[in-house]
Write an enzyme that holds these catalytic residues in place. Sequence first.
Site, short mmCIF file in Angstrom:
data_model
loop_
_atom_site.label_atom_id
_atom_site.label_comp_id
_atom_site.label_asym_id
_atom_site.label_seq_id
_atom_site.Cartn_x
_atom_site.Cartn_y
_atom_site.Cartn_z
CE1 TYR A 1 6.34 -3.25 -15.93
CE2 TYR A 1 4.45 -2.89 -17.34
CZ TYR A 1 5.81 -2.81 -17.12
OH TYR A 1 6.63 -2.30 -18.09
CG LEU B 1 11.30 4.30 -21.98
CD1 LEU B 1 12.51 5.08 -21.51
CD2 LEU B 1 11.70 3.24 -22.98
N GLY C 1 19.25 -0.15 -17.88
CA GLY C 1 18.59 -1.27 -18.54
C GLY C 1 19.09 -1.51 -19.95
CG HIS C 2 23.38 -1.67 -21.01
ND1 HIS C 2 23.50 -1.91 -19.65
CD2 HIS C 2 24.34 -2.43 -21.62
CE1 HIS C 2 24.49 -2.76 -19.45
NE2 HIS C 2 25.02 -3.07 -20.62
CG ASN D 1 1.32 -4.50 -26.73
OD1 ASN D 1 1.41 -4.97 -25.61
ND2 ASN D 1 0.19 -4.00 -27.22
CB SER E 1 3.77 -0.16 -19.80
OG SER E 1 2.91 -1.15 -20.32
CB SER E 2 -0.02 0.62 -23.69
OG SER E 2 0.17 -0.79 -23.70
N PRO F 1 5.09 3.59 -24.34
CG PRO F 1 6.69 1.92 -24.05
CD PRO F 1 6.13 3.18 -23.41
#
Length: 329
Positions: free
Chosen positions: A139, A108, A13-14, A172, A110-111, A170
């Site tokens: 999601y 990675l 996902g660079h 937002n 997500s909150s 992480p």
Amino acid sequence: MPSDLNQKIYVAGHRGMVGSAIARNLQAKGYKNIITRTHAELDLTNQQAVKTFFETEMPDQVYLAAAKVGGIHANNTFPAEFIYDNLMVQNNVIHQAFVNGVRKLLFLGSSCIYPRLALQPMSEDALLTGKLEPTNEPYAIAKIAGIKMCESYNRQYGASHGVDYRSVMPTNLYGPGDNYHPENSHVIPALIRRFHEAKLANAPEVIIWGTGTPRREFLYVDDMAAASIFVMGLDKKTYDSQTQPMQSHVNVGFGSDVTIEEVAQAISKAVGYQGKISFDPTKPDGAPRKWMDSARLNQLGWKALKDLEAGLELAYVDFCTHNQSLVKL
């Protein structure tokens, strides 16, 4: 040159906001052997393609930043794509990493993995303790599955194969490389574009979805990248000291939150828009508050550096630099 700087590191996902920041930060730290693939070169939802890639490249480490992401509108409109694409990407990458001997991987999340009404600030212990926010549940479920997949591979193969797969959640994010789509972007990039367009059109008013009262925490993306590399660099004993065997993810946040109204005012100031800001309470707010408890990561020695005002100024410069077709409508 230290030998670890020669490791072959695959950043999945660079081209995305987070992945590009991770690659940028790795390069700045002197890492010379960073592997990337565009979506056209490697479809991560294609099991055979991912298998062939790992067998050919044999990376030493993986940063799994590839994901289908979007704001409330996108999550509401495309729930099937959000759960399918994300599950396929992470299942393929995590499994092929294991099969091909990758011992260190960072997933990675997500909150949004935390319950809609979780106690604030949200600690890692809040996972799976309540109902998710309905607007982005598909999601969130995919991301929870990714966390549990990493934990399961650690549990089954940690001792026998040296597998050490970690997950960071992480808050937002915003900054360089963000998605400024008028409907499918997150709140900060969406508002940067809207205020910019309103400024150019001399519009007297900008109307924002919701009441403006929900509170959100925002983190500049290069701080997130620095946290990711920091977590990957910790020795296992140190990292495990702040996690639990069946709850091995860590939160990454700024440390404080603001209301949507406050962030709108800050973006208006950064963009230079002088008109009125109004809110449409008939539109959904999403979760009432999302504030991460980052105490575990702070105790490991990491803290965010870029405050919201400074970060928004840099984000707006990046928007103007990379969106020339929108700068002068």
